[in-house]
Design a protein around this motif. Structure first.
Motif, PDB file in Angstrom:
ATOM      1  N   ASP A 100      10.340  22.139  -9.483  1.00 48.32           N
ATOM      2  CA  ASP A 100      10.112  21.127 -10.437  1.00 48.32           C
ATOM      3  C   ASP A 100       9.922  19.717  -9.897  1.00 48.32           C
ATOM      4  OD1 ASP A 100      10.348  23.169 -12.466  1.00 48.32           O
ATOM      5  OD2 ASP A 100      12.567  22.735 -12.893  1.00 48.32           O
ATOM      6  N   LEU A 101      10.704  19.433  -9.104  1.00 48.38           N
ATOM      7  CA  LEU A 101      10.699  18.175  -8.445  1.00 48.38           C
ATOM      8  C   LEU A 101       9.085  17.954  -7.664  1.00 48.38           C
ATOM      9  CD1 LEU A 101      12.039  15.130  -7.583  1.00 48.38           C
ATOM     10  CD2 LEU A 101      12.833  16.458  -5.607  1.00 48.38           C
ATOM     11  N   GLY A 102       8.690  18.979  -7.043  1.00 50.82           N
ATOM     12  CA  GLY A 102       7.475  19.147  -6.623  1.00 50.82           C
ATOM     13  C   GLY A 102       6.311  18.854  -7.585  1.00 50.82           C
ATOM     14  N   VAL A 103       6.526  19.781  -8.666  1.00 51.51           N
ATOM     15  CA  VAL A 103       5.628  19.405  -9.532  1.00 51.51           C
ATOM     16  C   VAL A 103       5.532  17.993 -10.199  1.00 51.51           C
ATOM     17  CG1 VAL A 103       5.009  20.057 -12.173  1.00 51.51           C
ATOM     18  CG2 VAL A 103       5.802  21.826 -10.321  1.00 51.51           C
ATOM     19  N   THR A 104       6.746  17.448 -10.443  1.00 50.43           N
ATOM     20  CA  THR A 104       6.572  15.983 -11.004  1.00 50.43           C
ATOM     21  C   THR A 104       6.060  14.753  -9.791  1.00 50.43           C
ATOM     22  OG1 THR A 104       8.807  16.508 -11.835  1.00 50.43           O
ATOM     23  CG2 THR A 104       8.234  14.203 -11.491  1.00 50.43           C
ATOM     24  N   LEU A 105       6.329  15.115  -8.592  1.00 48.02           N
ATOM     25  CA  LEU A 105       5.750  14.347  -7.729  1.00 48.02           C
ATOM     26  C   LEU A 105       4.118  14.597  -7.797  1.00 48.02           C
ATOM     27  CD1 LEU A 105       5.871  12.208  -5.365  1.00 48.02           C
ATOM     28  CD2 LEU A 105       6.438  13.968  -3.760  1.00 48.02           C
ATOM     29  N   ALA A 106       3.705  15.798  -7.747  1.00 45.97           N
ATOM     30  CA  ALA A 106       2.359  16.203  -7.838  1.00 45.97           C
ATOM     31  C   ALA A 106       1.604  15.465  -8.859  1.00 45.97           C
ATOM     32  CB  ALA A 106       2.182  17.648  -7.818  1.00 45.97           C
ATOM     33  N   ASP A 107       2.241  15.358 -10.020  1.00 46.37           N
ATOM     34  CA  ASP A 107       1.693  14.726 -11.152  1.00 46.37           C
ATOM     35  C   ASP A 107       1.558  13.238 -10.934  1.00 46.37           C
ATOM     36  OD1 ASP A 107       1.707  17.180 -12.707  1.00 46.37           O
ATOM     37  OD2 ASP A 107       3.437  16.672 -13.984  1.00 46.37           O
ATOM     38  N   LYS A 108       2.616  12.504 -10.438  1.00 45.34           N
ATOM     39  CA  LYS A 108       2.470  11.025  -9.969  1.00 45.34           C
ATOM     40  C   LYS A 108       1.313  10.803  -8.949  1.00 45.34           C
ATOM     41  CE  LYS A 108       7.561  10.117 -10.979  1.00 45.34           C
ATOM     42  NZ  LYS A 108       8.497   9.975  -9.980  1.00 45.34           N
ATOM     43  N   ILE A 109       1.468  11.706  -8.006  1.00 44.96           N
ATOM     44  CA  ILE A 109       0.194  11.566  -6.937  1.00 44.96           C
ATOM     45  C   ILE A 109      -1.259  11.687  -7.554  1.00 44.96           C
ATOM     46  CG2 ILE A 109      -0.735  12.657  -4.752  1.00 44.96           C
ATOM     47  CD1 ILE A 109       1.942  13.298  -4.013  1.00 44.96           C
ATOM     48  N   ALA A 110      -1.269  12.649  -8.385  1.00 45.15           N
ATOM     49  CA  ALA A 110      -2.685  12.888  -9.106  1.00 45.15           C
ATOM     50  C   ALA A 110      -3.221  11.578  -9.860  1.00 45.15           C
ATOM     51  CB  ALA A 110      -2.348  13.944 -10.268  1.00 45.15           C
ATOM     52  N   LEU A 111      -2.453  10.744 -10.148  1.00 44.99           N
ATOM     53  CA  LEU A 111      -2.701   9.460 -10.973  1.00 44.99           C
ATOM     54  C   LEU A 111      -3.708   8.513  -9.939  1.00 44.99           C
ATOM     55  CD1 LEU A 111       0.156   8.431 -12.942  1.00 44.99           C
ATOM     56  CD2 LEU A 111      -1.847   9.662 -13.904  1.00 44.99           C
ATOM     57  N   HIS A 112      -3.202   8.736  -8.537  1.00 46.23           N
ATOM     58  CA  HIS A 112      -3.596   7.833  -7.586  1.00 46.23           C
ATOM     59  C   HIS A 112      -4.979   8.475  -6.881  1.00 46.23           C
ATOM     60  CE1 HIS A 112      -0.505   4.783  -7.004  1.00 46.23           C
ATOM     61  NE2 HIS A 112       0.425   5.936  -7.131  1.00 46.23           N
ATOM     62  N   VAL A 113      -5.129   9.824  -6.973  1.00 46.29           N
ATOM     63  CA  VAL A 113      -6.058  10.726  -6.283  1.00 46.29           C
ATOM     64  C   VAL A 113      -7.192  10.728  -7.287  1.00 46.29           C
ATOM     65  CG1 VAL A 113      -6.989  12.949  -5.650  1.00 46.29           C
ATOM     66  CG2 VAL A 113      -4.629  12.100  -4.881  1.00 46.29           C
ATOM     67  N   GLU A 114      -6.682  10.734  -8.833  1.00 47.38           N
ATOM     68  CA  GLU A 114      -7.859  10.754 -10.073  1.00 47.38           C
ATOM     69  C   GLU A 114      -8.604   9.311  -9.818  1.00 47.38           C
ATOM     70  OE1 GLU A 114      -9.240  13.186 -11.761  1.00 47.38           O
ATOM     71  OE2 GLU A 114      -7.868  14.556 -10.973  1.00 47.38           O
ATOM     72  N   ALA A 115      -7.711   8.372  -9.650  1.00 45.90           N
ATOM     73  CA  ALA A 115      -8.381   7.162  -9.785  1.00 45.90           C
ATOM     74  C   ALA A 115      -9.388   6.883  -8.698  1.00 45.90           C
ATOM     75  CB  ALA A 115      -7.187   5.934  -9.406  1.00 45.90           C
ATOM     76  N   GLN A 116      -9.051   7.519  -7.361  1.00 49.65           N
ATOM     77  CA  GLN A 116     -10.084   7.384  -6.354  1.00 49.65           C
ATOM     78  C   GLN A 116     -11.166   8.176  -6.720  1.00 49.65           C
ATOM     79  OE1 GLN A 116      -9.127   9.133  -2.398  1.00 49.65           O
ATOM     80  NE2 GLN A 116      -9.799   7.142  -1.420  1.00 49.65           N
ATOM     81  N   ASN A 117     -11.003   9.312  -7.136  1.00 45.75           N
ATOM     82  CA  ASN A 117     -12.222  10.098  -7.365  1.00 45.75           C
ATOM     83  C   ASN A 117     -13.114   9.574  -8.655  1.00 45.75           C
ATOM     84  OD1 ASN A 117     -13.153  12.900  -6.958  1.00 45.75           O
ATOM     85  ND2 ASN A 117     -13.102  13.036  -8.917  1.00 45.75           N
ATOM     86  N   ASP A 118     -12.443   9.019  -9.349  1.00 47.57           N
ATOM     87  CA  ASP A 118     -13.231   8.312 -10.420  1.00 47.57           C
ATOM     88  C   ASP A 118     -13.979   6.992  -9.867  1.00 47.57           C
ATOM     89  OD1 ASP A 118     -12.087   9.798 -12.428  1.00 47.57           O
ATOM     90  OD2 ASP A 118     -10.755   8.601 -13.145  1.00 47.57           O
TER      91      ASP A 118
END
Length: 140
Positions: A100-118
């Motif tokens: 669950d902790l890994g999923v939570t961290l993955a969600d936080k990281i996704a914001l940065h990665v999505e911003a770069q992709n955008d």
């Protein structure tokens, strides 16, 4: 008289390497706030998309050699982000899954990665981004 030699930056492989370096450095800097490396993101995202992956499968997906990946996954297990599980089908097979902790961290990281992709799509345009993706997939 011989033709002048091409400069290193006239090669496509150099342009790819330069773009990769720039994007990797930027993403690394953004992920430092979360105390995460780019390679950690690749592992988290890969496991998020496909629970029950083996180390061998994961090494291919995340573009890492197995010994380096093993060390990274060991740290991630110690940090409570990933867990090792025996396969229900084959007790000799160990699979990796996010906690669950890994999923939570993955969600936080996704914001940065999505911003770069955008940003990439905004910078070069949607059609060029699609063409680039197709070209890179063909090369890979």
């Amino acid at each position: 008289m011989s033709e002048p030699q091409k400069t290193v930056d006239s090669y496509i492989s150099y342009a790819l390497a330069a773009a990769h370096r720039k994007l990797h450095i930027e993403l690394s800097q953004n992920l430092k706030a979360l105390n995460v490396q780019v390679e950690t993101w690749r592992v988290l995202q890969s496991l998020r998309a496909s629970q029950g992956t083996t180390m061998r499968e994961l090494a291919e997906i995340v573009l890492m050699n197995p010994p380096t990946l093993t060390k990274l996954v060991d740290r991630m297990v110690a940090d409570g982000l990933v867990q090792r599980q025996l396969s229900a089908e084959d007790q000799r097979r160990v699979q990796l899954a996010l906690t669950d902790l890994g999923v939570t961290l993955a969600d936080k990281i996704a914001l940065h990665v999505e911003a770069q992709n955008d940003w990439i799509i905004e910078t070069i345009g949607f059609e060029k981004a699609q063409l680039l993706r197709e070209a890179l997939d063909t090369l890979a």
